[in-house]
Design a protein around this motif. Structure first.
Motif, mmCIF file in Angstrom:
data_model
loop_
_atom_site.group_PDB
_atom_site.id
_atom_site.type_symbol
_atom_site.label_atom_id
_atom_site.label_comp_id
_atom_site.label_asym_id
_atom_site.label_seq_id
_atom_site.Cartn_x
_atom_site.Cartn_y
_atom_site.Cartn_z
ATOM 1 N N VAL A 28 81.589 -79.153 64.447
ATOM 2 C CA VAL A 28 81.418 -80.386 63.685
ATOM 3 C C VAL A 28 80.994 -80.036 62.257
ATOM 4 O O VAL A 28 80.163 -79.148 62.042
ATOM 5 N N LYS A 29 81.530 -80.739 61.290
ATOM 6 C CA LYS A 29 81.290 -80.423 59.883
ATOM 7 C C LYS A 29 79.971 -81.036 59.412
ATOM 8 O O LYS A 29 79.733 -82.232 59.595
ATOM 9 N N LEU A 30 79.139 -80.198 58.788
ATOM 10 C CA LEU A 30 77.806 -80.612 58.359
ATOM 11 C C LEU A 30 77.665 -80.509 56.847
ATOM 12 O O LEU A 30 78.252 -79.631 56.212
ATOM 13 N N LEU A 31 76.847 -81.393 56.299
ATOM 14 C CA LEU A 31 76.523 -81.417 54.871
ATOM 15 C C LEU A 31 75.008 -81.445 54.711
ATOM 16 O O LEU A 31 74.310 -82.116 55.479
ATOM 17 N N ALA A 32 74.509 -80.756 53.709
ATOM 18 C CA ALA A 32 73.071 -80.753 53.435
ATOM 19 C C ALA A 32 72.694 -81.961 52.588
ATOM 20 O O ALA A 32 73.358 -82.267 51.596
ATOM 21 N N GLY A 33 71.629 -82.632 52.986
ATOM 22 C CA GLY A 33 71.126 -83.773 52.221
ATOM 23 C C GLY A 33 69.657 -83.973 52.505
ATOM 24 O O GLY A 33 69.139 -83.493 53.523
ATOM 25 N N THR A 34 68.973 -84.714 51.634
ATOM 26 C CA THR A 34 67.519 -84.823 51.734
ATOM 27 C C THR A 34 66.974 -86.227 51.948
ATOM 28 O O THR A 34 65.864 -86.390 52.417
ATOM 29 N N ASP A 35 67.713 -87.249 51.520
ATOM 30 C CA ASP A 35 67.219 -88.638 51.521
ATOM 31 C C ASP A 35 66.055 -88.826 50.556
ATOM 32 O O ASP A 35 65.275 -89.773 50.698
ATOM 33 N N THR A 36 65.903 -87.927 49.585
ATOM 34 C CA THR A 36 64.897 -88.154 48.546
ATOM 35 C C THR A 36 65.123 -89.532 47.922
ATOM 36 O O THR A 36 66.265 -89.952 47.776
ATOM 37 N N PRO A 37 64.057 -90.296 47.598
ATOM 38 C CA PRO A 37 62.641 -89.961 47.611
ATOM 39 C C PRO A 37 61.864 -90.517 48.798
ATOM 40 O O PRO A 37 60.749 -90.999 48.618
ATOM 41 N N VAL A 38 62.433 -90.483 49.993
ATOM 42 C CA VAL A 38 61.595 -90.706 51.167
ATOM 43 C C VAL A 38 60.390 -89.765 51.050
ATOM 44 O O VAL A 38 60.533 -88.647 50.552
ATOM 45 N N PRO A 39 59.201 -90.184 51.465
ATOM 46 C CA PRO A 39 58.016 -89.345 51.259
ATOM 47 C C PRO A 39 58.210 -87.896 51.691
ATOM 48 O O PRO A 39 58.721 -87.624 52.781
ATOM 49 N N TYR A 40 57.824 -87.004 50.801
ATOM 50 C CA TYR A 40 57.843 -85.549 51.006
ATOM 51 C C TYR A 40 59.265 -84.985 51.125
ATOM 52 O O TYR A 40 59.452 -83.871 51.589
ATOM 53 N N CYS A 41 60.227 -85.767 50.678
ATOM 54 C CA CYS A 41 61.601 -85.282 50.500
ATOM 55 C C CYS A 41 61.811 -85.203 48.991
ATOM 56 O O CYS A 41 62.068 -86.211 48.333
ATOM 57 N N PHE A 42 61.671 -84.011 48.435
ATOM 58 C CA PHE A 42 61.581 -83.831 46.990
ATOM 59 C C PHE A 42 62.957 -83.661 46.355
ATOM 60 O O PHE A 42 63.805 -82.932 46.893
ATOM 61 N N PRO A 43 63.191 -84.301 45.202
ATOM 62 C CA PRO A 43 64.453 -84.078 44.504
ATOM 63 C C PRO A 43 64.553 -82.634 44.018
ATOM 64 O O PRO A 43 63.638 -82.118 43.384
ATOM 65 N N GLY A 44 65.619 -81.971 44.358
ATOM 66 C CA GLY A 44 65.808 -80.578 43.948
ATOM 67 C C GLY A 44 65.264 -79.615 44.963
ATOM 68 O O GLY A 44 66.007 -79.060 45.785
ATOM 69 N N SER A 45 63.964 -79.405 44.965
ATOM 70 C CA SER A 45 63.374 -78.424 45.877
ATOM 71 C C SER A 45 63.511 -78.845 47.334
ATOM 72 O O SER A 45 63.510 -78.007 48.238
ATOM 73 N N GLY A 46 63.645 -80.154 47.584
ATOM 74 C CA GLY A 46 63.824 -80.628 48.944
ATOM 75 C C GLY A 46 65.095 -80.105 49.587
ATOM 76 O O GLY A 46 65.167 -79.966 50.815
ATOM 77 N N LEU A 47 66.112 -79.800 48.775
ATOM 78 C CA LEU A 47 67.333 -79.249 49.349
ATOM 79 C C LEU A 47 67.083 -77.862 49.917
ATOM 80 O O LEU A 47 67.643 -77.497 50.955
ATOM 81 N N HIS A 48 66.224 -77.077 49.269
ATOM 82 C CA HIS A 48 65.858 -75.774 49.818
ATOM 83 C C HIS A 48 65.110 -75.952 51.143
ATOM 84 O O HIS A 48 65.286 -75.157 52.073
ATOM 85 N N ASP A 49 64.271 -76.988 51.231
ATOM 86 C CA ASP A 49 63.623 -77.300 52.512
ATOM 87 C C ASP A 49 64.675 -77.550 53.583
ATOM 88 O O ASP A 49 64.560 -77.059 54.710
#
Length: 500
Positions: free
Chosen positions: A394-415
C-alpha cells in the motif's frame, strides 16, 4: 466562544521574510528572472530516493533551478562563477514534503524550509478568518516570500453533524448531490489543487463529489477523511485518491465491522458526536473497539484492494502520538514550542480537572484518563497497521497534521519519519514517503522527488547518513530550493523562527 482561539491565529501576523526570485512548480517554469549562480556540490554521497544504492564521491551541478550534471567528482567541469559547496562526508537527499499540514500562519513557511521541507500539501484552513494561503502560494512562486512549494485546498466539503459541519468555519456544507457538484466546480474554478472531504458526507453526496471531480478538462483529486457511513473499501473502489490518518481502515479490518458501523451510525443519528469534535472527525472510539476484532485475512484482502486501486494513505502517526501522550510532561514540554507563534501555542494550552485533559482546540477537546489509555492502544494499533499496509504494498505518504498540538511545522516531519521507522519501515522506505512518493502522488515525478539530471534542484544536504539512522535527516547542512542555496546558518535561523 467556540471559534475564539482560531480567530486569534491571525490576530498577530508574523513578519514576512523576503527572498530572491525562484521558480514556479505548478504547470511550467516562468520566464527566467535573476537566476541564481550555478551551484556545485563536491564529493557528496547521493541518496537519490529512486531505490538505487547510495553513490559516494559525487559532484552535483545545478544551473539555474535545475540539476544539470551528476557524476564522479573530478569528472565534471565546474563553472568559474559557481558557488562551490565542499561536501565530502555529507549526504544529499531530495527535498522533503509534508503531505498533510494546515498552514495556519505565514510564520510556518520558513519553519518548513529551514527544516528541509521544500513542499507542503495544505489540507484546508482551520481558522474561520481564512488566512490567505492561495496568496502566499503565489508569493512563494514568484519569489516574494520564502517558503516551500504549496499544494492547496482552503475548504473542506462536509455534511451535517447535528446542525452544522464538524468544522463549520472552514467547511462547505453539502447535503445533496447537486450541492456537492456545485461545490466541486467552485473549488476547481477558484484554482485550488484538490478536494478535501470530511466524515459526515452521505453516500449519494460522496459519490457526486467523486463523479464531478473526475469530469471536465481539469480532473481534480479527492482526499480526506473516509465518511463514517462509507467503508474505506467502497471509498477506494469509487476513486478516492488519498485517505488521511488511517481513519476507517481498522473498522474495515474488523470481523465485527457490521455491528460497529451500526453503532457508529447510531452515534451520528442520536447526536452523540456533536459536542465531541475529535471523535466526530475520526470516530476514534469505534476504531479502538475494532482493534479487538482485527481479522488478518480481511485486512489482507482490503490491502490488496488498496494496491489495485492505487489508493494512497497518510498515517500521520505524529498526530496519533499526541493524543496518547498529553499527560506525559516530557512530551508536552518540548523545547520546540518556543519557535511557534504564540497564537498557535494558545490552542495547545491544556488544563486538567478530575484527571480529564481539556484543550481549547476547535472549541474544546476533552479526554478522560480512560480516553488517554485508549488513545495509547490506538497509537500502538496504528503503528502495526502501517507496517502491515507497507508490507502489502500500500502506498504511504508522510504528513504531520500540523498545527495539531505537538505536531510542529517542519521539524514535525522528521518526527513522522522516525515514527514510520519505529513502526517497522526501513529508513530508505520512510524517506521515500516524503520524497519520491509525494512526487508520484502529485504527478510531479518529472520535476521533483528524486535526485536526477533535469529535475528541479530541491535538495537537502545532511551531515550524517539517514539510511543508517533516520534521525540524521535533522542534521541539515544546507537547503537548496529551485537552485537557491540556503547555507546552514540561514537554515538554522529559519528553523528557529529567526530572520536569516
Amino acid at each position: 466562544m467556540k471559534w475564539f482561539i482560531w480567530v486569534l491565529l491571525l490576530a498577530i501576523p508574523a513578519a514576512t521574510i523576503s527572498a530572491p526570485p525562484r521558480i514556479r512548480l505548478r504547470q511550467k517554469d516562468p520566464a527566467p528572472q535573476a537566476q541564481p549562480a550555478p551551484v556545485a556540490i563536491i564529493g557528496v554521497t547521493v541518496i537519490d530516493c529512486t531505490g538505487a544504492a547510495p553513490r559516494p564521491d559525487q559532484t552535483v551541478l545545478i544551473t539555474g533551478n535545475r540539476i544539470t550534471q551528476i557524476g564522479k567528482t573530478g569528472q565534471i567541469e565546474i563553472p568559474k562563477e559557481a558557488t562551490v559547496i565542499p561536501a565530502k562526508g555529507k549526504y544529499l537527499i531530495p527535498g522533503l514534503w509534508d503531505m498533510h499540514a494546515h498552514v495556519e500562519s505565514q510564520a510556518f513557511l520558513p519553519l518548513f524550509l529551514g527544516n528541509g521541507v521544500t513542499g507542503v500539501r495544505h489540507m484546508f484552513t482551520g481558522s474561520p478568518l481564512q488566512p490567505p494561503v492561495m496568496q502566499w502560494r503565489k508569493e512563494v512562486e514568484n519569489g516574494r516570500r520564502i517558503g516551500p512549494h504549496l499544494v492547496v485546498t482552503t475548504r473542506v466539503l462536509d455534511g451535517l453533524n447535528g446542525e452544522q459541519p464538524v468544522v463549520p468555519g472552514s467547511a462547505i456544507a453539502v447535503t445533496t448531490p447537486q450541492e456537492a457538484r456545485d461545490a466541486v466546480d467552485r473549488i476547481r474554478r477558484d484554482g485550488e489543487d484538490f478536494i478535501k472531504i470530511y466524515p459526515f458526507l452521505k453516500p449519494d453526496v460522496f459519490a457526486a463529489v467523486l463523479d464531478q471531480a473526475a469530469r471536465g478538462a481539469r480532473k481534480i483529486p479527492v482526499s480526506g477523511h473516509v465518511p463514517h457511513v462509507i467503508s474505506a473499501a467502497d471509498a477506494s473502489d469509487q476513486g478516492m485518491k488519498s485517505m488521511e490518518h488511517l481513519y476507517g481502515v481498522l473498522l474495515c479490518c474488523s470481523s465485527d465491522e457490521e455491528k460497529l458501523r451500526k453503532q457508529l451510525v447510531g452515534n451520528m443519528t442520536n447526536g452523540a458526536m456533536v459536542q465531541d469534535t475529535l471523535d466526530a472527525a475520526g470516530a476514534w472510539r469505534v476504531q479502538v473497539k475494532a482493534l479487538d476484532s482485527y481479522d488478518e485475512k480481511k485486512a489482507e484482502a482490503l490491502f490488496r484492494k488498496f494496491v489495485k486501486n492505487e489508493t494512497w494513505f497518510v498515517p500521520t502517526l505524529v498526530c496519533r502520538r499526541t493524543w496518547a501522550l498529553l499527560t506525559d510532561s516530557d512530551f508536552t514540554t518540548d523545547p520546540r514550542k518556543k519557535y511557534m507563534p504564540v497564537t498557535i501555542i494558545a490552542t495547545w494550552f491544556q488544563t486538567y480537572k478530575g484527571g480529564t485533559v481539556r484543550l481549547p482546540l476547535f472549541g474544546g477537546i476533552e479526554l478522560t484518563p480512560r480516553d488517554i489509555e485508549n488513545q495509547k492502544l490506538l497509537y500502538e494499533g496504528h503503528q502495526k497497521l502501517v507496517l502491515a499496509m507497507h508490507k502489502a504494498g500500500v502506498k504511504l505518504l508522510a504528513g504531520t497534521d500540523t498545527p495539531v498540538p505537538y505536531c510542529f511545522p517542519g521539524s514535525g516531519l522528521h518526527d513522522e519519519l522516525e515514527l514510520l521507522v519505529k513502526a517497522g519501515l526501513t529508513p530508505a522506505a520512510a524517506l521515500q514517503t516524503a520524497t519520491r512518493n509525494p512526487a508520484e502522488y502529485l504527478d510531479r515525478l518529472k520535476d521533483v522527488g528524486t535526485i536526477e539530471v533535469g529535475k528541479l534542484a530541491d535538495l537537502v544536504l545532511l551531515d550524517a547518513n539517514p539510511l543508517v539512522d533516520i534521525r540524521n535527516t535533522r542534521t541539515i547542512h544546507a537547503v537548496i530550493l529551485g537552485g537557491k542555496h540556503y547555507p546552514k546558518a540561514v537554515a538554522e535561523a529559519m528553523a528557529q523562527s529567526r530572520k536569516p
